[in-house]
Design a protein around this motif. Structure first.
Motif, mmCIF file in Angstrom:
data_model
loop_
_atom_site.group_PDB
_atom_site.id
_atom_site.type_symbol
_atom_site.label_atom_id
_atom_site.label_comp_id
_atom_site.label_asym_id
_atom_site.label_seq_id
_atom_site.Cartn_x
_atom_site.Cartn_y
_atom_site.Cartn_z
ATOM 1 N N ARG A 85 0.428 -1.102 -0.158
ATOM 2 C CA ARG A 85 0.330 0.324 -0.081
ATOM 3 C C ARG A 85 0.995 1.427 -0.138
ATOM 4 N NH1 ARG A 85 -3.740 -1.378 3.527
ATOM 5 N NH2 ARG A 85 -2.617 0.269 5.430
ATOM 6 N N HIS A 86 2.119 1.280 0.446
ATOM 7 C CA HIS A 86 3.088 2.291 0.580
ATOM 8 C C HIS A 86 3.884 2.106 0.130
ATOM 9 C CE1 HIS A 86 1.353 4.394 4.480
ATOM 10 N NE2 HIS A 86 0.786 3.045 4.109
ATOM 11 N N GLU A 87 4.221 1.197 -1.233
ATOM 12 C CA GLU A 87 5.085 0.624 -1.688
ATOM 13 C C GLU A 87 6.390 1.232 -1.687
ATOM 14 O OE1 GLU A 87 4.553 4.191 -5.118
ATOM 15 O OE2 GLU A 87 2.531 3.059 -5.972
ATOM 16 N N ALA A 88 6.458 -0.148 -0.491
ATOM 17 C CA ALA A 88 7.727 -0.040 0.550
ATOM 18 C C ALA A 88 8.478 -1.609 0.774
ATOM 19 C CB ALA A 88 7.291 0.685 1.931
ATOM 20 N N PRO A 89 9.241 -1.791 0.886
ATOM 21 C CA PRO A 89 9.883 -3.002 0.923
ATOM 22 C C PRO A 89 9.303 -3.706 2.076
ATOM 23 C CG PRO A 89 11.467 -1.961 1.081
ATOM 24 C CD PRO A 89 10.600 -0.767 0.569
ATOM 25 N N VAL A 90 9.143 -4.487 1.794
ATOM 26 C CA VAL A 90 9.486 -5.918 3.125
ATOM 27 C C VAL A 90 10.930 -5.897 3.798
ATOM 28 C CG1 VAL A 90 8.444 -7.755 5.285
ATOM 29 C CG2 VAL A 90 6.560 -6.846 3.545
ATOM 30 N N TYR A 91 11.220 -5.960 4.831
ATOM 31 C CA TYR A 91 12.547 -6.513 5.523
ATOM 32 C C TYR A 91 12.806 -7.400 6.461
ATOM 33 C CZ TYR A 91 14.509 -1.633 3.768
ATOM 34 O OH TYR A 91 14.884 -0.686 2.354
ATOM 35 N N VAL A 92 13.681 -8.460 5.744
ATOM 36 C CA VAL A 92 13.541 -9.556 6.739
ATOM 37 C C VAL A 92 15.228 -10.093 7.015
ATOM 38 C CG1 VAL A 92 12.927 -12.656 6.167
ATOM 39 C CG2 VAL A 92 11.720 -10.356 5.643
ATOM 40 N N ALA A 93 15.467 -10.336 8.007
ATOM 41 C CA ALA A 93 16.242 -10.857 8.387
ATOM 42 C C ALA A 93 17.449 -11.923 7.125
ATOM 43 C CB ALA A 93 16.563 -11.160 9.869
ATOM 44 N N SER A 94 18.928 -11.639 7.063
ATOM 45 C CA SER A 94 19.278 -11.801 5.906
ATOM 46 C C SER A 94 19.200 -13.681 6.413
ATOM 47 C CB SER A 94 20.554 -11.638 5.773
ATOM 48 O OG SER A 94 21.511 -11.683 6.417
ATOM 49 N N TRP A 95 19.196 -14.324 7.674
ATOM 50 C CA TRP A 95 19.399 -15.835 8.136
ATOM 51 C C TRP A 95 18.361 -16.152 8.229
ATOM 52 C CZ3 TRP A 95 17.216 -16.256 13.083
ATOM 53 C CH2 TRP A 95 17.257 -14.727 13.646
ATOM 54 N N MET A 96 16.985 -15.257 8.395
ATOM 55 C CA MET A 96 16.300 -15.919 8.259
ATOM 56 C C MET A 96 15.348 -17.157 6.711
ATOM 57 S SD MET A 96 12.779 -13.254 10.147
ATOM 58 C CE MET A 96 13.191 -13.110 11.718
ATOM 59 N N THR A 97 14.954 -17.923 7.146
ATOM 60 C CA THR A 97 14.305 -18.692 6.703
ATOM 61 C C THR A 97 12.936 -19.727 6.254
ATOM 62 O OG1 THR A 97 15.468 -20.831 7.831
ATOM 63 C CG2 THR A 97 16.949 -20.163 6.449
ATOM 64 N N GLY A 98 12.341 -19.448 5.303
ATOM 65 C CA GLY A 98 11.146 -19.131 4.890
ATOM 66 C C GLY A 98 10.646 -17.482 4.743
ATOM 67 N N VAL A 99 10.867 -17.371 5.624
ATOM 68 C CA VAL A 99 9.385 -16.355 5.205
ATOM 69 C C VAL A 99 9.413 -15.335 4.249
ATOM 70 C CG1 VAL A 99 9.363 -13.950 7.093
ATOM 71 C CG2 VAL A 99 10.705 -15.514 7.932
ATOM 72 N N ALA A 100 10.942 -15.020 3.743
ATOM 73 C CA ALA A 100 10.907 -14.029 2.309
ATOM 74 C C ALA A 100 9.661 -15.026 1.193
ATOM 75 C CB ALA A 100 12.366 -13.857 1.362
#
Length: 228
Positions: A85-100
């Motif tokens: 809605r805000h034309e922004a990315p979702v930030y996810v930690a580089s080591w997190m698996t599966g979430v992205a």
């Protein structure tokens, strides 16, 4: 009172301060899922949000949304919808698996720093049984600590007499070594209202009492579950 709110959300503000605000989208739920927006130089960073009517106006009070942050693998919540809605990315930690892979939005990865937000990001919990991947965030300029899940103020986190408690599943082995590096003035949590002053003292007390108060905390959590 339901464990997790369903249906139409109702915005209730919590944790308002000069540089941000928090909210509950379902104030009557037992889980008390808390979301936060923190402004840094006109950019708004949104942490673990649950969507609710009026939150876009709330963000606009502080600036433009620069990113939406997932701090716990189970906290995807409404991050993709709000980011899109805000034309922004979702930030996810580089080591997190599966979430992205489960987010229908543009995803940016981060390491020890959350982009240019000024937040230090650190690995708080990372284990496979039970699955738990949690990132903590600290902003030195604001003396602010954000803990998505390991500690909280909601009733089922806290033993009798506690204001801040360790998550029931972490009480036997609380993350003392990681969190003891920080002595924040303000603490924001993913369940319940935060601690606006002297948060370092509250955090040390919660971590120090985690095992000692375990029986009382478990009894309170069990009673809370039975009431739903």
């Amino acid at each position: 009172m339901p464990m997790k709110g369903r249906g139409t959300a109702e915005l209730r503000e919590i944790d308002r301060w000069d540089h941000g605000v928090g909210w509950l989208a379902h104030p009557d739920e037992t889980m008390q899922r808390a979301s936060h927006a923190v402004a840094v130089d006109g950019d708004v960073w949104v942490f673990d949000p649950v969507d609710a009517p009026g939150i876009d106006d709330l963000f606009a009070e502080f600036g433009d949304v620069a990113g939406v942050v997932v701090g716990l693998d189970r906290h995807k919540r409404d991050s993709a919808a709000i980011a899109n809605r805000h034309e922004a990315p979702v930030y996810v930690a580089s080591w997190m698996t599966g979430v992205a892979d489960e987010l229908d939005a543009t995803v940016e990865r981060f390491g020890a720093d959350l982009a240019d937000s000024g937040f230090e990001a650190f690995r708080l919990v990372d284990r496979s049984l039970p699955p738990w991947q949690e990132v903590g965030f600290y902003h030195e300029d604001y003396d602010l600590l954000v803990v998505p899940e390991s500690v909280g103020t909601v009733d089922y986190f806290c033993a009798r007499g506690e204001h801040l408690g360790v998550h029931p599943m972490l009480r036997p082995f609380p993350p003392r070594r990681v969190l003891s590096r920080y002595d924040p003035e303000r603490l924001l949590v993913g369940h319940g209202a935060g601690v606006p002053v002297n948060a370092g003292d509250e955090l040390r007390t919660a971590l120090g009492n985690a095992r000692r108060n375990l029986p009382s905390a478990y009894a309170r959590a069990f009673t809370s579950m039975l009431s739903n």
